[in-house]
Motif scaffolding. Structure first.
Motif, PDB file in Angstrom:
ATOM      1  N   ALA A   1       0.895  -1.260   0.123  1.00  7.49           N
ATOM      2  CA  ALA A   1       0.186   0.111   0.076  1.00  7.49           C
ATOM      3  C   ALA A   1       0.748   1.155  -0.032  1.00  7.49           C
ATOM      4  CB  ALA A   1      -0.797   0.075   1.283  1.00  7.49           C
ATOM      5  N   ALA A   2       2.028   1.035   0.718  1.00 11.14           N
ATOM      6  CA  ALA A   2       2.733   2.391   0.760  1.00 11.14           C
ATOM      7  C   ALA A   2       3.623   2.624  -0.487  1.00 11.14           C
ATOM      8  CB  ALA A   2       3.935   2.260   1.833  1.00 11.14           C
ATOM      9  N   PHE A   3       3.914   1.523  -1.247  1.00 15.29           N
ATOM     10  CA  PHE A   3       4.536   1.745  -2.494  1.00 15.29           C
ATOM     11  C   PHE A   3       3.490   2.043  -3.668  1.00 15.29           C
ATOM     12  CE2 PHE A   3       4.998  -0.614  -6.775  1.00 15.29           C
ATOM     13  CZ  PHE A   3       6.012  -0.376  -7.022  1.00 15.29           C
ATOM     14  N   PHE A   4       2.305   1.899  -3.661  1.00 15.54           N
ATOM     15  CA  PHE A   4       1.552   2.443  -4.631  1.00 15.54           C
ATOM     16  C   PHE A   4       1.092   4.018  -4.024  1.00 15.54           C
ATOM     17  CE2 PHE A   4       0.619  -2.064  -5.870  1.00 15.54           C
ATOM     18  CZ  PHE A   4       0.891  -1.816  -7.166  1.00 15.54           C
ATOM     19  N   ALA A   5       1.021   4.415  -2.931  1.00 15.42           N
ATOM     20  CA  ALA A   5       0.674   5.501  -2.231  1.00 15.42           C
ATOM     21  C   ALA A   5       1.893   6.335  -2.720  1.00 15.42           C
ATOM     22  CB  ALA A   5       0.412   5.507  -0.693  1.00 15.42           C
ATOM     23  N   VAL A   6       3.087   6.144  -2.633  1.00 14.34           N
ATOM     24  CA  VAL A   6       4.200   6.832  -3.172  1.00 14.34           C
ATOM     25  C   VAL A   6       3.862   7.359  -4.507  1.00 14.34           C
ATOM     26  CG1 VAL A   6       6.370   6.908  -3.832  1.00 14.34           C
ATOM     27  CG2 VAL A   6       6.060   6.315  -1.678  1.00 14.34           C
ATOM     28  N   PHE A   7       3.364   6.573  -5.482  1.00 16.98           N
ATOM     29  CA  PHE A   7       3.451   6.951  -6.940  1.00 16.98           C
ATOM     30  C   PHE A   7       2.183   7.857  -7.121  1.00 16.98           C
ATOM     31  CE2 PHE A   7       5.295   2.850  -7.638  1.00 16.98           C
ATOM     32  CZ  PHE A   7       6.173   3.096  -8.688  1.00 16.98           C
TER      33      PHE A   7
ATOM     34  N   LEU B   1       2.119  -3.728 -12.666  1.00 13.64           N
ATOM     35  CA  LEU B   1       1.610  -2.822 -11.995  1.00 13.64           C
ATOM     36  C   LEU B   1       0.197  -2.221 -11.617  1.00 13.64           C
ATOM     37  CD1 LEU B   1       5.101  -0.900 -11.126  1.00 13.64           C
ATOM     38  CD2 LEU B   1       3.949  -2.582  -9.735  1.00 13.64           C
ATOM     39  N   GLU B   2      -0.295  -2.000 -13.242  1.00 10.21           N
ATOM     40  CA  GLU B   2      -1.773  -1.414 -13.278  1.00 10.21           C
ATOM     41  C   GLU B   2      -2.695  -2.730 -12.915  1.00 10.21           C
ATOM     42  OE1 GLU B   2      -3.532   0.976 -14.543  1.00 10.21           O
ATOM     43  OE2 GLU B   2      -1.894   2.299 -14.663  1.00 10.21           O
ATOM     44  N   PHE B   3      -2.215  -3.999 -13.325  1.00 14.44           N
ATOM     45  CA  PHE B   3      -3.020  -4.946 -12.906  1.00 14.44           C
ATOM     46  C   PHE B   3      -3.220  -5.131 -11.471  1.00 14.44           C
ATOM     47  CE2 PHE B   3      -3.425  -9.741 -11.624  1.00 14.44           C
ATOM     48  CZ  PHE B   3      -4.657 -10.117 -12.322  1.00 14.44           C
ATOM     49  N   ILE B   4      -2.138  -5.277 -10.694  1.00 13.40           N
ATOM     50  CA  ILE B   4      -2.019  -5.350  -9.117  1.00 13.40           C
ATOM     51  C   ILE B   4      -2.600  -4.207  -8.574  1.00 13.40           C
ATOM     52  CG2 ILE B   4      -0.674  -5.204  -7.150  1.00 13.40           C
ATOM     53  CD1 ILE B   4       1.686  -6.589  -8.918  1.00 13.40           C
ATOM     54  N   GLN B   5      -2.695  -3.028  -9.010  1.00 10.76           N
ATOM     55  CA  GLN B   5      -3.353  -2.050  -8.391  1.00 10.76           C
ATOM     56  C   GLN B   5      -4.776  -1.899  -8.312  1.00 10.76           C
ATOM     57  OE1 GLN B   5      -2.366   1.759 -10.389  1.00 10.76           O
ATOM     58  NE2 GLN B   5      -4.456   2.107 -10.650  1.00 10.76           N
TER      59      GLN B   5
ATOM     60  N   TRP C   1      -6.634  -4.931  -9.346  1.00  5.22           N
ATOM     61  CA  TRP C   1      -7.279  -6.157  -8.789  1.00  5.22           C
ATOM     62  C   TRP C   1      -7.207  -6.461  -7.544  1.00  5.22           C
ATOM     63  CZ3 TRP C   1     -11.396  -7.519 -11.628  1.00  5.22           C
ATOM     64  CH2 TRP C   1     -11.622  -7.198 -12.935  1.00  5.22           C
ATOM     65  N   PHE C   2      -5.869  -6.272  -7.261  1.00  3.70           N
ATOM     66  CA  PHE C   2      -5.409  -6.865  -5.757  1.00  3.70           C
ATOM     67  C   PHE C   2      -5.669  -5.750  -4.831  1.00  3.70           C
ATOM     68  CE2 PHE C   2      -3.230 -10.006  -8.624  1.00  3.70           C
ATOM     69  CZ  PHE C   2      -4.024 -11.170  -8.159  1.00  3.70           C
ATOM     70  N   ILE C   3      -5.317  -4.484  -5.171  1.00  2.00           N
ATOM     71  CA  ILE C   3      -5.202  -3.319  -4.132  1.00  2.00           C
ATOM     72  C   ILE C   3      -6.766  -2.675  -4.093  1.00  2.00           C
ATOM     73  CG2 ILE C   3      -4.077  -1.146  -3.417  1.00  2.00           C
ATOM     74  CD1 ILE C   3      -2.322  -3.648  -3.055  1.00  2.00           C
ATOM     75  N   GLY C   4      -7.178  -2.612  -5.341  1.00  2.00           N
ATOM     76  CA  GLY C   4      -8.742  -1.969  -5.342  1.00  2.00           C
ATOM     77  C   GLY C   4      -8.585  -0.470  -5.782  1.00  2.00           C
ATOM     78  N   ILE C   5      -7.586   0.135  -6.310  1.00  2.00           N
ATOM     79  CA  ILE C   5      -7.245   1.364  -6.595  1.00  2.00           C
ATOM     80  C   ILE C   5      -7.775   1.457  -8.053  1.00  2.00           C
ATOM     81  CG2 ILE C   5      -6.008   3.403  -7.153  1.00  2.00           C
ATOM     82  CD1 ILE C   5      -3.853   2.075  -4.799  1.00  2.00           C
ATOM     83  N   ASN C   6      -9.199   1.748  -8.365  1.00  3.84           N
ATOM     84  CA  ASN C   6      -9.469   2.050  -9.827  1.00  3.84           C
ATOM     85  C   ASN C   6     -10.023   3.389 -10.061  1.00  3.84           C
ATOM     86  OD1 ASN C   6      -9.590  -0.892 -10.211  1.00  3.84           O
ATOM     87  ND2 ASN C   6     -11.079  -1.082  -8.984  1.00  3.84           N
TER      88      ASN C   6
END
Length: 68
Positions: free
Chosen positions: A22-28, A43-47, A49-54
């Motif tokens: 979550a911290a990794f994606f938040a930095v972006f 990274l788009e797929f992980i973001q 489907w797994f993290i739920g940032i859409n």
């Protein structure tokens, strides 16, 4: 550890893999960075489907020639 341009900004404060991810994606998003071309699709797929940032529109993957 999370570093940007050889400067460590976050070290040893993420106790679990999930909070580290979550911290990794938040930095972006906080620093308005784009994903590297080689890893952008993964990274788009992980973001999404797994993290739920859409986001409704836009992407952190570069498309075409992008000036940085």
């Amino acid at each position: 550890m999370i570093s940007i341009e050889s400067h460590v900004i976050c070290q040893s404060i993420q106790p679990t893999f999930q909070s580290g991810l979550a911290a990794f994606f938040a930095v972006f998003y906080v620093f308005n960075l784009q994903y590297q071309d080689e890893a952008s699709q993964t990274l788009e797929f992980i973001q999404r489907w797994f993290i739920g940032i859409n986001p409704e529109r836009g992407s952190k993957a570069s498309h075409g020639n992008v000036m940085s």
